[in-house]
Design an enzyme around this catalytic site. Structure first.
Site, PDB file in Angstrom:
ATOM      1  N   HIS A 470       0.837  -1.114  -0.461  1.00 47.40           N
ATOM      2  CA  HIS A 470      -0.034  -0.065  -0.020  1.00 47.40           C
ATOM      3  C   HIS A 470       1.180   0.963   0.009  1.00 47.40           C
ATOM      4  O   HIS A 470       0.279   2.196  -0.537  1.00 47.40           O
ATOM      5  CB  HIS A 470      -1.231  -0.276   1.281  1.00 47.40           C
ATOM      6  CG  HIS A 470      -2.223   0.819   0.682  1.00 47.40           C
ATOM      7  ND1 HIS A 470      -1.856   2.132   0.343  1.00 47.40           N
ATOM      8  CD2 HIS A 470      -3.607   0.362   1.231  1.00 47.40           C
ATOM      9  CE1 HIS A 470      -3.453   2.185   0.171  1.00 47.40           C
ATOM     10  NE2 HIS A 470      -3.955   1.258   1.108  1.00 47.40           N
ATOM     11  N   TYR A 586     -14.366   5.262   8.861  1.00 48.91           N
ATOM     12  CA  TYR A 586     -13.922   5.438   7.872  1.00 48.91           C
ATOM     13  C   TYR A 586     -13.866   5.874   6.338  1.00 48.91           C
ATOM     14  O   TYR A 586     -14.408   4.059   6.066  1.00 48.91           O
ATOM     15  CB  TYR A 586     -12.216   4.699   9.046  1.00 48.91           C
ATOM     16  CG  TYR A 586     -10.796   5.554   7.736  1.00 48.91           C
ATOM     17  CD1 TYR A 586      -9.918   6.617   8.257  1.00 48.91           C
ATOM     18  CD2 TYR A 586     -10.730   5.640   6.622  1.00 48.91           C
ATOM     19  CE1 TYR A 586      -8.538   6.349   8.227  1.00 48.91           C
ATOM     20  CE2 TYR A 586      -9.659   5.463   5.609  1.00 48.91           C
ATOM     21  CZ  TYR A 586      -8.831   6.245   6.129  1.00 48.91           C
ATOM     22  OH  TYR A 586      -7.607   6.690   6.127  1.00 48.91           O
ATOM     23  N   SER A 588     -12.938   6.064   3.095  1.00 54.82           N
ATOM     24  CA  SER A 588     -11.756   7.124   2.147  1.00 54.82           C
ATOM     25  C   SER A 588     -11.659   7.694   1.054  1.00 54.82           C
ATOM     26  O   SER A 588     -12.766   7.271   0.215  1.00 54.82           O
ATOM     27  CB  SER A 588      -9.981   5.769   1.611  1.00 54.82           C
ATOM     28  OG  SER A 588      -9.367   6.689   1.104  1.00 54.82           O
ATOM     29  N   THR A 599      -5.085  10.178   0.240  1.00 54.21           N
ATOM     30  CA  THR A 599      -6.106  10.133   0.506  1.00 54.21           C
ATOM     31  C   THR A 599      -6.222  11.299   1.413  1.00 54.21           C
ATOM     32  O   THR A 599      -5.781  12.102   2.211  1.00 54.21           O
ATOM     33  CB  THR A 599      -6.653   9.080   0.858  1.00 54.21           C
ATOM     34  OG1 THR A 599      -5.723   8.750   2.297  1.00 54.21           O
ATOM     35  CG2 THR A 599      -6.386   8.181  -0.517  1.00 54.21           C
TER      36      THR A 599
END
Length: 803
Positions: A470, A586, A588, A599
């Site tokens: 990531h 959360y 994104s 982001t």
């Protein structure tokens, strides 16, 4: 996607064992280095910057301008108003016979200066135009006169032939929001989940922060925003990803799935050959900047910086901090099969190997009967170990097996040829999809090289998948590459009638090179411990994947609602039914409207969403009341989403303020509380970005079924979703089996019920009937029938085998 876990877990002042680590660099020095890194990135791609730096002009425009000046000079006109004569006087006097040459040089210098001034003016004008975000705040489907004027000017100043990085120099920098606005939005976001007493205490901390520390920290952020390309992105990469000491597996990586219902060929080597060839075609187009920049709503360009590190990239472990190693080129891939590692060349003297030649090489590996060496089979488990542990072992491995390690880390990407099948099966469709997701996310703990930018996984029945690291980029980047790969290998390259790649083998190719690892005894124990930890981590993950086919994007659009907001509100209802309480959520979203943006977080659990959920659970509420509250919740979510995209979010600003406070050794109880929060529901939508590559209306099965990631909290959920065509939404849910509070399958049922209950508000109380029965046995049997042989221009799946 998986960034929520990293955002929760980062501690910039602590090591993995809790010992203090001083961030000794003064904050001004760190800001200076951030800007220096930005300028180094620009200089490293000088030629590309030249080609794109003259955008929206072109090098030919200089020649046109020079010719026009020469013509005017021939006609005894002086467009420079005497400047060329001044330039001629400054040039050396080479004698009378070179007087004409001095005139040509003066004209060339004047043309270059004028050309540069015009390009600079165009850049500034385009950057100012792209700083306008009024279009983003307008109601869907409506466009005001100022926005229409803005759009016309953008099209005029953008030129015609755009390349991938054409807009980079014209993108605005991400603004630093007002600290007062950020704190106000934060308090508003936590009000629904805090008791009155806790909220009052948090408000006191917030006011103390604004009074004592905010202005100083904000000043440093403003300074960085003027000097560096982005005030937060490099710190986000360093502190959230590269300084994390957790295992990459499950905690940081995410996965992408193949077509859900179809497999173009059951021949493993053939699928690998076409997929690798398609990926390298994508790299070729990327190097030549032939990939068009992404335009939001067809008019606003997004930052393309993250594309640079897709290939030839490895995350190298360090004791306190990892670093990303990116090579300019690599002409091989590293392959893992049955515990053995191979180096497979991807090019010959005539260029990129054909799909059939690559298939031949992969088949040679599959047919190789040689066994794995002791401990070699489980070596890759080290990449799933805590980063400081792997860094220490790697230092020994680099001495003992330098060539083999370099072949893996220097590869274009990693390929895993799995010995087991995967994907949807007729016998147990639900369990088979869950197992497919677990195999992509974690595998067996030792059959993925998690440090590589991505691992291409090819199962024994021809099913594909990706495991993506990531830190180097976010999901839309790898998703764009994956869409191209699936469309190209299936529709453009295709397969012969017997399932092999088209073309002919190349017997002259050398055998794939087996990599041998000389592993000292002291590494054997580390490998065993890493394998044990990886198996424990992978065994604790509970994945559930299900396609929801009662309705999809088209139904939601007919209700005049945002598809993403619709699903987010349904997730709030589902989670409340699952846990009986609200939690920090959360979601994104991207900030790539700005240079080097990554982001931002949308805090989807709003007061409006909670009011809607309570109304749905209150039997005394009428459907019109529930529907009105739902629309208010959707409108609030849309306003938060648009604010986050336009750089006015909450979390990245608070994160950057926290980092500055750590550099200054300035303790803030308010910021400490903000960054100790737990995200019990982490969500993400996977966008379909290249819809033109697929015929989703006639053949909706030929589109990626999305991907997923691990939960952000030990007692939380990770939920991703993708709109497959117009009538299906595929959900990927993850949680931890060790938690008594979560159950991925239970939440999946709540999500399905919540979607149907919300949809019934717009269907006069009637639940929508399914387009098909999703994973019902009769539906699976129907999909097992032979697929239509169709032709769409040059694209046609030639031979398809279901599952």
């Amino acid at each position: 996607m998986a960034e929520a876990h990293q955002a929760v877990g980062f501690r910039p002042s602590l090591t993995s064992d809790g010992a203090e680590v001083e961030l000794s660099a003064p904050v001004l020095q760190e800001i200076y280095l951030s800007g220096l890194r930005s300028w180094k990135r620009h200089l490293s791609r000088f030629w590309n910057d030249f080609l794109t730096g003259v955008f929206p002009a072109s090098p030919l425009s200089w020649l046109f301008l020079f010719s026009a000046i020469q013509l005017a000079w021939f006609l005894q006109l002086d467009p420079s108003l005497g400047l060329m004569e001044k330039i001629k006087e400054l040039l050396p006097d080479w004698g009378g016979q070179h007087h004409r040459l001095r005139g040509v040089l003066a004209a060339a210098l004047f043309a270059s200066c004028l050309w540069g001034a015009l390009i600079f003016t165009l850049h500034v004008a385009l950057r100012l135009l792209l700083s306008y975000h009024g279009w983003l705040l307008e109601p869907h489907g409506a466009m005001s006169s100022p926005t229409k004027t803005w759009l016309a000017l953008v099209r005029i100043f953008s030129g015609r032939k755009t390349m991938l990085f054409s807009y980079q120099r014209s993108l605005p920098r991400q603004p630093v929001p007002s600290v007062q606005d950020t704190v106000r939005k934060y308090l508003e976001s936590v009000r629904p989940i805090l008791s009155d007493e806790d909220f009052d205490w948090t408000s006191v901390l917030a006011q103390e922060f604004l009074r004592l520390q905010a202005s100083l920290l904000q000043w440093y952020l403003q300074l960085k925003s003027w000097w560096a390309s982005n005030y937060v992105s490099d710190w986000w990469e360093e502190f959230v990803y590269l300084r994390s000491r957790h295992s990459l597996m499950v905690n940081s990586n995410y996965y992408m799935m193949d077509f859900l219902y179809v497999t173009p060929t059951p021949v493993q080597a053939a699928r690998a050959g076409n997929a690798v060839h398609a990926l390298l075609l994508y790299r070729h187009r990327l190097n030549r900047q032939e990939i068009l920049p992404t335009l939001l709503m067809g008019m606003r360009p997004l930052c393309s910086a993250q594309y640079e590190k897709i290939f030839n990239t490895t995350r190298i472990p360090g004791i306190q901090k990892d670093h990303i190693r990116h090579l300019r080129d690599s002409r091989h891939v590293a392959v893992f099969h049955r515990g053995r590692f191979f180096r497979v060349g991807t090019h010959s003297q005539s260029g990129l190997l054909s799909p059939r030649a690559l298939e031949q090489q992969f088949q040679r590996i599959l047919d190789d009967p040689s066994p794995a060496c002791p401990q070699e089979e489980h070596l890759a488990a080290l990449t799933a170990a805590p980063r400081d542990v792997w860094a220490q072992v790697r230092s020994s491995l680099k001495v003992q097996a330098e060539d083999a390690l370099e072949a893996v880390e220097g590869a274009a990407f990693f390929v895993s040829l799995d010995s087991e099948p995967a994907g949807l099966t007729r016998e147990d469709p639900a369990a088979s999809l869950d197992a497919y997701a677990r195999a992509l996310l974690a595998g067996r703990g030792h059959d993925r090289w998690f440090d590589k930018s991505f691992t291409l996984i090819v199962f024994s029945n021809g099913k594909l998948g990706l495991s993506v690291e990531h830190s180097w980029a976010d999901c839309p980047i790898s998703g764009h590459m994956w869409e191209f790969t699936l469309a190209t290998e299936c529709f453009q390259l295709g397969y012969s009638a017997d399932g092999h790649c088209k073309g002919h083998p190349d017997p002259s190719l050398p055998q794939p090179q087996r990599l041998y690892w000389h592993l000292p005894e002291k590494i054997h124990l580390s490998i065993s411990l890493a394998l044990r930890g990886a198996k424990t981590l992978s065994g604790n993950i509970d994945c559930h994947v299900f396609p929801f086919s009662h309705f999809g994007k088209s139904f939601i659009k007919r209700c005049h609602l945002s598809s993403d907001s619709f699903v987010q509100m349904a997730l709030q209802l589902a989670h409340f039914r699952d846990r009986g309480q609200f939690c920090l959520t959360y979601e994104s979203t991207m900030t790539r409207l700005f240079l080097e943006g990554r982001t931002e977080t949308v805090r989807s659990c709003t007061r409006e969403a909670c009011n809607f959920v309570r109304a749905m659970e209150d039997k005394e509420k009428t459907e019109p009341q529930r529907r009105a509250l739902f629309r208010l919740a959707v409108e609030k979510h849309q306003s938060l989403l648009k604010a986050a995209m336009s750089g006015q979010g909450v979390d990245r600003h608070l994160f950057a303020l926290y980092i500055v406070s750590q550099f200054l050794h300035l303790r803030s109880p308010f910021l400490d509380q903000v960054h100790s929060e737990q995200w019990q529901l982490a969500t993400s939508q996977i966008p379909v970005q290249q819809i033109h590559l697929f015929d989703v209306h006639n053949y909706p099965d030929y589109v990626s079924s999305g991907g997923g990631f691990g939960p952000a909290d030990d007692h939380g959920y990770g939920v991703s979703y993708i709109f497959m065509g117009d009538d299906t939404i595929t959900f990927h849910i993850s949680s931890k089996k060790s938690s008594t509070k979560t159950d991925s399958h239970r939440l999946g049922q709540h999500i399905e019920d919540a979607l149907l209950d919300v949809a019934s508000l717009f269907q006069e109380g009637q639940r929508p009937k399914p387009r098909c029965e999703g994973l019902q046995e009769e539906d699976v049997g129907h999909r097992c029938g032979s697929l239509p042989c169709h032709t769409r221009g040059s694209r046609a799946p030639t031979k398809s085998t279901n599952f």
